[in-house]
Design a protein around this motif. Structure first.
Motif: not given
Lengths: 229, 434
Positions: A108-109, A111-117, B8, B348
């Protein structure tokens, strides 16, 4: 420079016409890799200090440098960014999201930094394995024991490789056995050079830290150094 | 936003809507019925108005129809009682119009007589139309076989006739009507052609029978028209009609039931009505005629349709509004139920914007899914109405686009506030929330 550098930090809550000082002129310096415990009775300002350290709140006055960056005057957007990148939270009640599985919670953290899936899933898998949940990737939080849930939370706190890890009573909801396991994991993180700040009531946990800061009435009452290690 | 984070977000939205299946479905229903009613109402309205407009258009937008009208009793009583009442359009009228108004393109006098047509032992009620060859230019008839009346028929008052296909079917069944003789009122007429009234002529029929009713010769049981030359009709059928009703005897004489006038363009239609009114007003001392202008009816129908659309549209819009409010209500409940989750996400690293996107996309997913379901249902209902109610319906592509657009707009409008509320919750408070 220290990882955490705090100068004359004050926080006053405004409750109607009454001003309620929660923190008064706190100075604090924490070096990279230190293990700090913050203790004190309820109402001493522990939670307020933790919220400020965690960039969930802004001080009324005073300065706070986190990893060399002054974060005391940042706006909400930047604070969110700092929280995501530089801080890992571990809560007493785990605070996992019920509808997400172990891997999804851990990433989750990211995903908010724009890492790829793919990258986040890979890293979440590694972290889950590291905290001993290698066989529980697809489980939902309610299918896990308290100790296992807290391990998920620890893995999640490590997701973005934060500068500091803040733990608020991490063993408060656990039986002594699971609590001991969690403390072992935290010790392990400390060994690997992570900076840990733990808020606790438990003298026993406080004793594991290198330095214990005792708060009383919003001030640092005394600082204890443990040379046990 | 990167495509994978959009993906997503959508995945997350679908997941959390799926978690609350019943709630999501009930919430969606408001939009489903709203969109469905927009499409169904527009389709039914469009169908009704198109039917009316087609019927009127078939009367001819460049036509003016002058009908004989029985003058009101007051005017009639001013004449002597128990004598023959003479009223309505005359051959002189038709002649005067032809001679004095050069801009008239075609002028067609029409005589209508209720009669019975017989062939062998079969008998049907028909409307006998005495007219001239140019009738086909002002009336929606299409030749199927043979020919229409010709000027030779007219000139020599020949006993020829053209029958409509439903008359042919009733009277001749499997025989070929062409060249056969039909008996009407003791005389035989040779069938030279078969015509059909253009598709969907139902309203034209009812329009015709309405005129017939006005003329006092009700069209009950009449199954179709039989056309004969006007000159033949004039020679063989009396213009005098006696009727006994209401305790008194009345004798009437009417020469022509209709005169149809065709002009070159629609712009000339309304001026022509004034010219005709002036001309006929000079000849007639009673108001025993009426000028029907299909073009004007067409315009009236367009206006009616507009009002119809506004009323139906408002009803549909209100139902969508209600649906939207329902969605907002549920989303607000969802937001407060998930306060803790919002706090966790904020801690988060989620920015306010991330939270807005999350909740807005949930609302949007809900309304768009509702919109699609509504479109499917909305397309089905007009079909059922047509099938079981025998009413024409027309689903225009624009109504589908409109309905989908509206559901998207409703989703955004009513999703913004709950999303904004979610984003602006204090993270510390939210984390403490039980």
């Amino acid at each position: 420079m220290a990882v955490v550098h705090i100068e004359k930090l004050c926080k006053t809550y405004q409750l109607g016409p009454v001003q309620l000082p929660a923190l008064r002129d706190v100075d604090l310096e924490i070096e990279q890799g230190q293990y700090i415990a913050i203790m004190g009775p309820s109402g001493s300002g522990k939670s307020t200090l933790l919220n400020l350290l965690g960039c969930l709140d802004r001080p009324t006055s005073g300065r706070y440098w986190l990893g060399g960056k002054d974060v005391s005057t940042l706006d909400d957007n930047h604070l969110s960014l700092i929280r995501g990148k530089r801080i890992g939270f571990i809560f007493q009640s785990y605070n996992l999201i019920g509808q997400l599985n172990v891997i999804e919670n851990i990433k989750l953290p990211m995903s908010y930094q724009g890492f790829s899936e793919e990258r986040s899933i890979e890293r979440a898998g590694k972290l889950a394995t590291m905290v001993g949940l290698g066989d529980r990737f697809k489980h939902r939080p309610r299918e896990l024991s308290g100790g296992q849930q807290q391990r998920v939370a620890i893995a999640r706190a490590l997701a973005n490789d934060p500068v500091i890890i803040l733990a608020d009573e991490p063993t408060g909801n656990l039986d002594s056995e699971s609590g001991a396991e969690i403390l072992t994991i935290l010790d392990d993180l400390h060994q690997r050079g992570k900076t840990l700040i733990i808020v606790t009531h438990d003298e026993h946990i406080g004793g594991r830290a290198e330095r214990t800061i005792h708060l009383l009435d919003g001030r640092i009452e005394r600082v204890e150094y443990n040379h046990r290690r | 936003m990167h495509w994978f984070s959009a993906k997503r977000t959508i995945k997350l939205g679908v997941k959390s809507l799926w978690m609350h299946r019943l709630r999501s479905t009930l919430t969606m229903l408001g939009i489903v019925f709203g969109v469905c009613s927009v499409i169904a109402m527009l389709a039914i309205g469009e169908g009704a108005s198109r039917e009316a407009q087609d019927a009127i258009a078939r009367l001819g937008s460049t036509n003016l129809i002058i009908e004989t009208v029985k003058p009101s009793d007051e005017q009639a009583n001013s004449g002597e009682a128990n004598t023959m009442r003479k009223y309505g359009l005359t051959y002189v009228d038709a002649e005067s119009i032809r001679n004095t108004i050069p801009s008239v393109q075609v002028i067609v006098p029409v005589r209508e007589i209720d009669q019975e047509a017989r062939y062998l032992n079969r008998k049907v009620a028909i409307k006998l139309i005495g007219t001239i060859p140019w009738y086909t230019e002002v009336s929606p008839v299409r030749l199927i076989r043979g020919r229409f009346l010709s000027s030779v028929d007219l000139q020599y008052q020949l006993a020829t006739c053209v029958i409509e296909n439903q008359v042919a079917r009733k009277l001749f069944a499997f025989d070929d009507p062409l060249g056969m003789d039909v008996r009407i009122y003791g005389n035989y007429y040779r069938v030279v052609g078969i015509v059909a009234r253009l598709a969907g002529g139902q309203t034209a029929d009812s329009f015709a029978s309405e005129i017939a009713a006005v003329n006092g010769n009700g069209g009950g049981g009449v199954i179709g028209n039989v056309y004969i030359p006007l000159t033949t009709a004039r020679k063989r059928f009396t213009e005098v009609k006696a009727s006994f009703g209401g305790g008194s005897e009345s004798i009437e004489k009417v020469e022509l039931q209709k005169i149809v006038v065709k002009v070159d363009s629609t712009e000339q239609v309304l001026p022509m009505r004034n010219i005709l009114n002036t001309l006929l007003g000079r000849i007639h001392d009673k108001q025993d005629y009426n000028i029907v202008v299909p073009l004007e009816l067409l315009r009236q129908a367009a206006r009616t349709k507009q009002i119809f659309s506004i009323v139906l549209g408002s009803i549909a819009a209100i139902s969508l509004l209600v649906g939207g409010i329902g969605i907002m209500n549920i989303m607000l409940a969802t937001v407060s139920e998930r306060t803790r989750e919002i706090g966790i996400r904020r801690a988060l690293g989620a920015r306010k914007w991330d939270i807005i996107v999350q909740f807005l996309s949930e609302t949007l997913l809900l309304t768009l899914a509702g919109g699609i379901l509504g479109i499917i249902l909305g397309a089905l209902i007009p079909f059922l109405v047509t099938y079981f109610g025998h009413m024409p319906t027309v689903i225009t592509p624009s109504s589908l686009v409109l309905a989908f657009g509206i559901s998207a707009v409703v989703g955004i409008t009513f999703g913004i506030y709950p999303a904004y509320r979610a984003a602006n919750m204090d993270p510390i408070e939210s984390l403490r929330h039980e």
